[in-house]
Design a protein around this motif. Structure first.
Motif, mmCIF file in Angstrom:
data_model
loop_
_atom_site.group_PDB
_atom_site.id
_atom_site.type_symbol
_atom_site.label_atom_id
_atom_site.label_comp_id
_atom_site.label_asym_id
_atom_site.label_seq_id
_atom_site.Cartn_x
_atom_site.Cartn_y
_atom_site.Cartn_z
ATOM 1 N N PRO A 11 -12.815 -23.386 -68.621
ATOM 2 C CA PRO A 11 -11.792 -23.991 -67.756
ATOM 3 C C PRO A 11 -12.320 -25.179 -66.949
ATOM 4 N N GLU A 12 -13.579 -25.123 -66.545
ATOM 5 C CA GLU A 12 -14.153 -26.216 -65.749
ATOM 6 C C GLU A 12 -14.304 -27.508 -66.548
ATOM 7 N N ASP A 13 -14.216 -27.423 -67.875
ATOM 8 C CA ASP A 13 -14.350 -28.598 -68.729
ATOM 9 C C ASP A 13 -13.006 -29.275 -69.013
ATOM 10 N N LEU A 14 -11.917 -28.628 -68.609
ATOM 11 C CA LEU A 14 -10.587 -29.186 -68.863
ATOM 12 C C LEU A 14 -10.138 -30.055 -67.698
ATOM 13 N N ASN A 15 -9.392 -31.091 -68.000
ATOM 14 C CA ASN A 15 -8.848 -32.004 -66.995
ATOM 15 C C ASN A 15 -7.545 -31.414 -66.432
ATOM 16 N N VAL A 16 -7.680 -30.492 -65.495
ATOM 17 C CA VAL A 16 -6.495 -29.829 -64.930
ATOM 18 C C VAL A 16 -6.353 -30.034 -63.418
ATOM 19 N N GLY A 17 -7.339 -30.665 -62.791
ATOM 20 C CA GLY A 17 -7.313 -30.825 -61.330
ATOM 21 C C GLY A 17 -6.059 -31.499 -60.825
ATOM 22 N N SER A 18 -5.681 -32.627 -61.430
ATOM 23 C CA SER A 18 -4.500 -33.348 -60.951
ATOM 24 C C SER A 18 -3.214 -32.595 -61.264
ATOM 25 N N LEU A 19 -3.206 -31.792 -62.344
ATOM 26 C CA LEU A 19 -2.028 -30.970 -62.636
ATOM 27 C C LEU A 19 -1.806 -29.959 -61.518
ATOM 28 N N PHE A 20 -2.868 -29.250 -61.119
ATOM 29 C CA PHE A 20 -2.724 -28.250 -60.060
ATOM 30 C C PHE A 20 -2.454 -28.902 -58.707
ATOM 31 N N GLU A 21 -2.949 -30.113 -58.521
ATOM 32 C CA GLU A 21 -2.638 -30.841 -57.288
ATOM 33 C C GLU A 21 -1.143 -31.150 -57.220
ATOM 34 N N ARG A 22 -0.572 -31.589 -58.345
ATOM 35 C CA ARG A 22 0.869 -31.870 -58.397
ATOM 36 C C ARG A 22 1.678 -30.588 -58.227
ATOM 37 N N LEU A 23 1.175 -29.479 -58.786
ATOM 38 C CA LEU A 23 1.863 -28.195 -58.607
ATOM 39 C C LEU A 23 1.846 -27.778 -57.143
#
Length: 197
Positions: A118-130
């Motif tokens: 999971p740490e290798d996936l680009n998900v930070g901005s997705l969860f920020e928008r959520l």
């Protein structure tokens, strides 16, 4: 051009996805047959792209602006986010006109064999928008592979605490299929026939 230069060129071309040594030789020969019209413009375009193309800090797309043109477009619904594995998947959906909202490019899928967590996936901005509450729906448009399914399941669990609809692409995406090789009609049908998960 010395033989070593030709071999070096062929070796570099062979590193590109989908090209082996034989294909690399054919490409190198095509470039070398007319270097003024083929090779030099390609070299200039590659140098220009290397300095001007950026990764969008919002979605992970590639563009000459940050945020990218898709994220900056006021006419697109920003409350519907389509999650894809790669930029080529995003480009395929755009080419098909299958999604009019915005995107999140993961940059890969979870894979224990490849050491991708999971740490290798680009998900930070997705969860920020959520967290900001600016998303109404998340469409999971990942390939129908074991890794894609694992990633969708992980994302579904992580998104569950937020008050958003989670859907996934449906018909038209075959098991083991990658989005960037499907025809435009199949992609459009898959996105429009998405189902809740």
């Amino acid at each position: 051009m010395a033989v070593a230069d030709i071999d070096h060129l062929i070796g570099l071309i062979a590193r590109l996805p989908g090209l082996g040594p034989r294909s690399a030789r054919r490409v190198a020969l095509a470039l070398l047959r007319d270097p003024q019209r083929r090779m030099l413009p390609l070299a200039r375009a590659m140098e220009s792209a290397a300095t001007s193309v950026k990764t969008c800090s919002v979605c992970g797309n590639l563009d000459v602006t940050d945020p990218c043109r898709i994220c900056s477009d006021p006419d697109r619904p920003h409350d519907i986010v389509c999650v894809v594995e790669t930029v080529s998947d995003l480009w395929a959906l755009e080419r098909a006109g299958a999604h009019r909202g915005v995107y999140q490019v993961l940059g890969g899928v979870l894979s224990a064999l490849k050491g991708i967590g999971p740490e290798d996936l680009n998900v930070g901005s997705l969860f920020e928008r959520l967290r900001e509450g600016s998303i109404r729906e998340v469409i999971l448009a990942l390939g129908s592979t074991v890794e894609g399914a694992t990633t969708m399941y992980w994302l579904q669990e992580k998104i569950a605490p937020y008050d958003v609809v989670v859907s996934r692409v449906a018909q038209g995406v075959p098991m083991g299929g990658a989005l960037d090789v499907l025809d435009d009609g199949t992609l459009a049908a898959a996105v429009s026939a998405r189902r809740l998960i």
